[in-house]
Design a protein around this motif. Structure first.
Motif, PDB file in Angstrom:
ATOM      1  N   SER A 136       0.820  -1.218   0.000  1.00  0.00           N
ATOM      2  CA  SER A 136       0.000   0.000   0.000  1.00  0.00           C
ATOM      3  C   SER A 136       0.854   1.268   0.000  1.00  0.00           C
ATOM      4  CB  SER A 136      -0.964  -0.004   1.193  1.00  0.00           C
ATOM      5  OG  SER A 136      -0.266   0.185   2.396  1.00  0.00           O
ATOM      6  N   LEU A 137       2.144   1.128   0.298  1.00  0.00           N
ATOM      7  CA  LEU A 137       3.042   2.284   0.237  1.00  0.00           C
ATOM      8  C   LEU A 137       3.299   2.713  -1.205  1.00  0.00           C
ATOM      9  CD1 LEU A 137       5.703   1.224   2.903  1.00  0.00           C
ATOM     10  CD2 LEU A 137       3.849   2.890   3.186  1.00  0.00           C
ATOM     11  N   VAL A 138       3.126   1.793  -2.140  1.00  0.00           N
ATOM     12  CA  VAL A 138       3.408   2.095  -3.542  1.00  0.00           C
ATOM     13  C   VAL A 138       2.166   1.989  -4.434  1.00  0.00           C
ATOM     14  CG1 VAL A 138       5.873   1.575  -3.448  1.00  0.00           C
ATOM     15  CG2 VAL A 138       4.254  -0.270  -3.902  1.00  0.00           C
ATOM     16  N   GLY A 152      -4.348   2.717  -4.708  1.00  0.00           N
ATOM     17  CA  GLY A 152      -5.551   1.888  -4.819  1.00  0.00           C
ATOM     18  C   GLY A 152      -5.594   0.810  -3.747  1.00  0.00           C
ATOM     19  N   LEU A 153      -4.468   0.138  -3.529  1.00  0.00           N
ATOM     20  CA  LEU A 153      -4.412  -0.869  -2.465  1.00  0.00           C
ATOM     21  C   LEU A 153      -4.505  -0.219  -1.086  1.00  0.00           C
ATOM     22  CD1 LEU A 153      -1.774  -3.565  -3.479  1.00  0.00           C
ATOM     23  CD2 LEU A 153      -4.226  -3.843  -3.179  1.00  0.00           C
ATOM     24  N   LYS A 200     -12.453 -10.956   0.321  1.00  0.00           N
ATOM     25  CA  LYS A 200     -12.158 -11.632  -0.947  1.00  0.00           C
ATOM     26  C   LYS A 200     -10.970 -10.983  -1.647  1.00  0.00           C
ATOM     27  CE  LYS A 200     -16.890 -13.276  -1.584  1.00  0.00           C
ATOM     28  NZ  LYS A 200     -16.862 -13.973  -0.376  1.00  0.00           N
ATOM     29  N   MET A 201      -9.908 -10.734  -0.866  1.00  0.00           N
ATOM     30  CA  MET A 201      -8.715 -10.086  -1.404  1.00  0.00           C
ATOM     31  C   MET A 201      -7.476 -10.984  -1.337  1.00  0.00           C
ATOM     32  SD  MET A 201      -9.353  -6.158  -0.104  1.00  0.00           S
ATOM     33  CE  MET A 201      -7.751  -5.594  -0.634  1.00  0.00           C
ATOM     34  N   VAL A 249      -4.196  -4.805 -10.156  1.00  0.00           N
ATOM     35  CA  VAL A 249      -3.578  -3.875  -9.203  1.00  0.00           C
ATOM     36  C   VAL A 249      -2.635  -2.955  -9.969  1.00  0.00           C
ATOM     37  CG1 VAL A 249      -2.038  -3.659  -7.213  1.00  0.00           C
ATOM     38  CG2 VAL A 249      -3.788  -5.448  -7.260  1.00  0.00           C
ATOM     39  N   GLN A 250      -2.746  -1.679  -9.659  1.00  0.00           N
ATOM     40  CA  GLN A 250      -1.893  -0.673 -10.284  1.00  0.00           C
ATOM     41  C   GLN A 250      -0.984  -0.081  -9.219  1.00  0.00           C
ATOM     42  OE1 GLN A 250      -4.145   2.545 -11.955  1.00  0.00           O
ATOM     43  NE2 GLN A 250      -2.329   3.727 -12.495  1.00  0.00           N
TER      44      GLN A 250
END
Length: 172
Positions: free
Chosen positions: A85-87, A90-91, A108-109, A115-116
């Motif tokens: 999530s640091l990069v 979206g995440l 459901k992940m 993922v971008q």
């Protein structure tokens, strides 16, 4: 030698059982090259207490993606998933409040297509999070969302192979 560590011995066996070639995959712990001062090489990384080092790991991760161009990224544990999530903004938004595999599975992940990463806006990746294989029973013990068609790490990896790796001749 890393190939004889518990992580690689167990991961090799798990991927062999799932019939997924290790060479088809891009694995990440996200934090590179740091070991705890203890005899164990598991547990929280001492690097997490050093923001400049974590930033360098973010840059290295992006460079690895640019160089290797994987289709599927396999996070070895919950912490690498959270560090993604640091990069990826979206995440970052989607993963708020996820601290356990139970929460990851509930949303459901366990497998996240499309993922971008912020530094690579024109590329998309599939992110898969598995229990860290340093403990032999991590994969078989974990129960994931049965509605997704998998009940442990082996069936999760089989689904990833079928749905994402078998669709192309190469992951890069």
């Amino acid at each position: 030698n890393e190939l004889y560590s518990k992580t690689w011995v167990n991961m090799t066996a798990m991927f062999k059982e799932a019939k997924v070639e290790l060479g088809e995959c891009f694995f990440t712990n996200f934090i590179m090259g740091v070991r705890a001062a203890s005899k164990r090489n598991t547990g929280p990384s001492p690097a997490l207490g050093h923001p400049a080092f974590v930033e360098a790991c973010c840059e290295l991760f992006i460079r690895q993606l640019q160089a290797q161009q994987p289709r599927v990224i396999i996070c070895l544990g919950m912490m690498p998933f959270k560090l993604l999530s640091l990069v990826s903004s979206g995440l970052r938004i989607r993963s708020i409040g996820i601290d356990t595999f139970k929460e990851l599975d509930a949303r459901k992940m366990s497998v996240i297509p499309d993922v971008q990463f912020d530094a690579l806006p024109d590329q998309r990746f599939v992110v898969v999070t598995i229990c860290h294989p340093s403990y032999k029973l991590n994969g078989p013990k974990r129960f994931v969302d049965n509605k997704g068609g998998y009940s442990n790490e082996i069936t999760l990896l089989q689904a990833v192979k079928k749905n994402y790796l078998d669709q192309t001749t190469a992951t890069r």
